[in-house]
Design an enzyme around this catalytic site. Structure first.
Site, PDB file in Angstrom:
ATOM      1  N   ASP A 178      39.759  56.050  40.672  1.00 29.47           N
ATOM      2  CA  ASP A 178      39.249  56.352  42.014  1.00 29.47           C
ATOM      3  C   ASP A 178      40.180  55.808  43.098  1.00 29.47           C
ATOM      4  O   ASP A 178      40.061  56.193  44.261  1.00 29.47           O
ATOM      5  CB  ASP A 178      37.867  55.688  42.199  1.00 29.47           C
ATOM      6  CG  ASP A 178      36.714  56.664  42.103  1.00 29.47           C
ATOM      7  OD1 ASP A 178      36.919  57.862  42.371  1.00 29.47           O
ATOM      8  OD2 ASP A 178      35.594  56.220  41.767  1.00 29.47           O
ATOM      9  N   GLN A 209      30.321  55.272  40.015  1.00 26.75           N
ATOM     10  CA  GLN A 209      29.866  56.179  41.068  1.00 26.75           C
ATOM     11  C   GLN A 209      29.178  55.393  42.184  1.00 26.75           C
ATOM     12  O   GLN A 209      28.341  54.525  41.923  1.00 26.75           O
ATOM     13  CB  GLN A 209      28.923  57.232  40.468  1.00 26.75           C
ATOM     14  CG  GLN A 209      28.507  58.333  41.433  1.00 26.75           C
ATOM     15  CD  GLN A 209      29.649  59.270  41.841  1.00 26.75           C
ATOM     16  OE1 GLN A 209      30.643  59.422  41.135  1.00 26.75           O
ATOM     17  NE2 GLN A 209      29.518  59.883  42.994  1.00 26.75           N
ATOM     18  N   LYS A 263      31.812  65.927  36.965  1.00 20.82           N
ATOM     19  CA  LYS A 263      33.047  65.252  36.538  1.00 20.82           C
ATOM     20  C   LYS A 263      33.166  65.304  35.013  1.00 20.82           C
ATOM     21  O   LYS A 263      34.230  65.585  34.467  1.00 20.82           O
ATOM     22  CB  LYS A 263      33.068  63.805  37.057  1.00 20.82           C
ATOM     23  CG  LYS A 263      33.254  63.725  38.571  1.00 20.82           C
ATOM     24  CD  LYS A 263      33.056  62.319  39.140  1.00 20.82           C
ATOM     25  CE  LYS A 263      33.127  62.348  40.666  1.00 20.82           C
ATOM     26  NZ  LYS A 263      32.900  61.056  41.319  1.00 20.82           N
TER      27      LYS A 263
HETATM   28  N1  GUN Z   1      30.633  58.634  45.839  1.00 17.68           N
HETATM   29  C1  GUN Z   1      31.012  59.594  46.707  1.00 17.68           C
HETATM   30  N2  GUN Z   1      32.291  59.962  46.462  1.00 17.68           N
HETATM   31  C2  GUN Z   1      32.715  59.212  45.433  1.00 17.68           C
HETATM   32  C3  GUN Z   1      33.949  59.125  44.718  1.00 17.68           C
HETATM   33  O1  GUN Z   1      34.935  59.814  45.001  1.00 17.68           O
HETATM   34  N3  GUN Z   1      33.986  58.224  43.705  1.00 17.68           N
HETATM   35  C4  GUN Z   1      32.936  57.450  43.384  1.00 17.68           C
HETATM   36  N4  GUN Z   1      33.071  56.587  42.389  1.00 17.68           N
HETATM   37  N5  GUN Z   1      31.778  57.494  44.028  1.00 17.68           N
HETATM   38  C5  GUN Z   1      31.675  58.372  45.041  1.00 17.68           C
END
Ligand code: GUN
Length: 292
Positions: free
Chosen positions: A119, A96, A52
């Site tokens: 998110d 995350q 990311k």
């Molecule tokens: N863990 C697995 N997928 C995601 C996501 O799209 N965002 C976040 N913050 N954590 C995750």
């Protein structure tokens, strides 16, 4: 059979975003800034967050990575979230998941300012999504919609079967595919661990979106001819022949299912790269919202 090439489409989207960033720079304005908090040192999570941050650099965004130890308390994490909520430099941020067991995930998601929740996990944003209001759509579902859109896959009146009811993928996907508009207007069945006769249901599906996390779960016998197959699975399976000692395996038995499918996403290179592209898109949207 057409491969829904998430790698290519995500690159197209990143190029489009980079053009927008250049326009922002040309006007002398502040570029979008995404922050990510990671708690602990889970290998897969560190890889995702690293990707990311790298994607931010690629499109010209600012990025901040906040790494916190595995023993971080809930209060410490909530304090950090407050700091990011109040920092005008940060347009959007993510925490995350998963989080270590001492931290209550719901409390954490509620603490994020909905206007910075790129998110789309805050209940306010999730509710807006369900009510067709403008909001941040969670990145993975948003990426799937974008793939269907860019390949012109018909969804109206189709029977879409979603496998898995996670808050991040399955549940929002089931809502989005039934919304008015395109992609949407599907008749949706949401299946999960208590669903009986799943083969009977999947074999009637025009579109299958599998977000289960069980390698090679969806077999050719479970799929009808010309179905559209979206594979959200990304399970690490030990493989000593690979430099990293593992390979990523999807929920779909690709070799056999692809022979029957009209469209199918590969793993890797399907939904995964789309998730990151759409997180960037949400961050660009967050910046626009903060500037109005
Ligand atoms: N863990 C697995 N997928 C995601 C996501 O799209 N965002 C976040 N913050 N954590 C995750």
């Amino acid at each position: 059979m057409t491969i829904l090439d998430g790698k290519k489409v995500s690159n197209d989207i990143k190029n489009e975003i980079a053009v927008e960033v250049q326009k922002i720079k040309d006007k002398g304005e502040k570029v979008p800034h995404l922050a990510a908090i990671i708690v602990g040192n889970d290998g897969a999570s560190l890889t995702y967050v690293g990707s990311k941050v790298k994607a931010c650099e690629r499109v010209g965004f600012e990025s901040t990575l906040v790494q916190m130890s595995n023993t971080t308390s809930e209060v410490e994490l909530l304090d950090k979230i407050k700091e990011l909520n109040e920092n005008p430099e940060i347009d959007g941020f993510i925490v995350q998941l998963p989080l270590p067991p001492q931290i209550n995930e719901q409390k954490v998601l509620l603490a994020v300012d909905p206007d910075k929740d790129v998110d789309g996990f805050h209940p306010t944003n999730f509710g807006k999504m369900a009510l067709d209001m403008s909001t941040f759509i969670p990145a993975t579902p948003f990426g799937i919609l974008e793939l269907l859109d860019r390949y012109g896959v018909e969804t109206k009146g189709k029977h879409t079967v979603v496998i898995g009811r996670s808050h991040i993928v399955g549940r929002p996907m089931s809502i989005l595919m039934g919304r008015k508009g395109f992609p949407g207007n599907s008749t949706v069945t949401l299946t999960h661990s208590h669903t009986k006769n799943i083969t009977q249901i999947t074999s009637q599906a025009d579109i299958i979106i599998s977000a289960l996390g069980v390698p090679n779960f969806l077999k050719a016998e479970m799929v009808k001819d010309d179905a559209v197959i979206i594979d959200v699975g990304i399970t690490r399976v030990t493989d000593e022949t690979r430099p990293r000692g593992y390979r990523i395996v999807g929920d779909v038995d690709f070799a056999n299912v692809s022979k029957k499918a009209s469209y199918i996403t590969p793993v890797p290179g399907g939904v995964g790269p789309m998730t990151i592209a759409m997180l960037l898109k949400n961050t660009l949207l967050a910046r626009e919202r903060h500037n109005i």
